[in-house]
Design a protein around this motif. Sequence first.
Motif, PDB file in Angstrom:
ATOM      1  N   GLU A 117      -8.800  32.542 -11.226  1.00  0.00           N
ATOM      2  CA  GLU A 117      -9.820  31.991 -10.261  1.00  0.00           C
ATOM      3  C   GLU A 117     -11.233  32.872  -9.904  1.00  0.00           C
ATOM      4  OE1 GLU A 117      -8.308  29.180  -6.880  1.00  0.00           O
ATOM      5  OE2 GLU A 117      -8.573  31.406  -6.253  1.00  0.00           O
ATOM      6  N   ALA A 118     -11.633  32.477 -10.091  1.00  0.00           N
ATOM      7  CA  ALA A 118     -13.473  32.742  -9.603  1.00  0.00           C
ATOM      8  C   ALA A 118     -13.798  31.918  -8.541  1.00  0.00           C
ATOM      9  CB  ALA A 118     -14.624  32.877 -11.282  1.00  0.00           C
ATOM     10  N   LEU A 119     -14.700  32.370  -7.834  1.00  0.00           N
ATOM     11  CA  LEU A 119     -14.479  32.096  -6.274  1.00  0.00           C
ATOM     12  C   LEU A 119     -16.614  32.036  -7.038  1.00  0.00           C
ATOM     13  CD1 LEU A 119     -14.606  31.108  -3.317  1.00  0.00           C
ATOM     14  CD2 LEU A 119     -15.395  33.513  -2.551  1.00  0.00           C
ATOM     15  N   LEU A 120     -17.313  30.448  -6.260  1.00  0.00           N
ATOM     16  CA  LEU A 120     -18.655  30.325  -5.960  1.00  0.00           C
ATOM     17  C   LEU A 120     -18.453  30.785  -4.420  1.00  0.00           C
ATOM     18  CD1 LEU A 120     -21.557  29.438  -6.906  1.00  0.00           C
ATOM     19  CD2 LEU A 120     -20.972  27.577  -6.898  1.00  0.00           C
ATOM     20  N   HIS A 121     -18.739  32.035  -3.946  1.00  0.00           N
ATOM     21  CA  HIS A 121     -18.855  32.666  -2.823  1.00  0.00           C
ATOM     22  C   HIS A 121     -20.212  31.827  -2.500  1.00  0.00           C
ATOM     23  CE1 HIS A 121     -17.483  35.854   0.721  1.00  0.00           C
ATOM     24  NE2 HIS A 121     -18.324  34.611   0.460  1.00  0.00           N
TER      25      HIS A 121
END
Length: 162
Positions: free
Chosen positions: A81-85
């Motif tokens: 999972e990547a996070l669009l922070h």
Amino acid sequence: MTLVNAPDAIVIRTGVVPDDVELCAEIWVRALESRDGTVEVEAMGRRVRSAFQNPIIRFAVITSGRTGFALVESGRPDPTEALLHFLAVHPDGAGSGVGTALIADAVAHARLGGFQSLTLEVRTNNVRAIDVYTRAGFVPFGGEIPHPLGGYPMQSYRLALN
């Protein structure tokens, strides 16, 4: 990446750390002020600056005509999972397609990085942002969570990338 869908082309470039970090902190603060009326400038600026110490997948900046930025991170408990922070558009560029372009760029880079999903968190009353995210295919998951600084309700959204 250049997206042409309006009179002015939207040119996305790779952000440079540390050179672009202050610009992004300023964009974030101005966007929050526009949305909320007031903001704790120092606290919000520190929050943005501290995110650049996390593992970065993509740091994208738009400075041609309108300004905005997006920061996509790895290092999540789920390594797929990547996070669009962070994603912010300066108030002068709201409604110009900058946010949509930054989301498309974030999705493309998360896919290139081999991630299976891209997640984000958004205030539950931020209808404009939620509309942009859901048009891009993000769907809510989990329950509401309190914002770490303000305590107001946030909702997680996820986009499957496979």
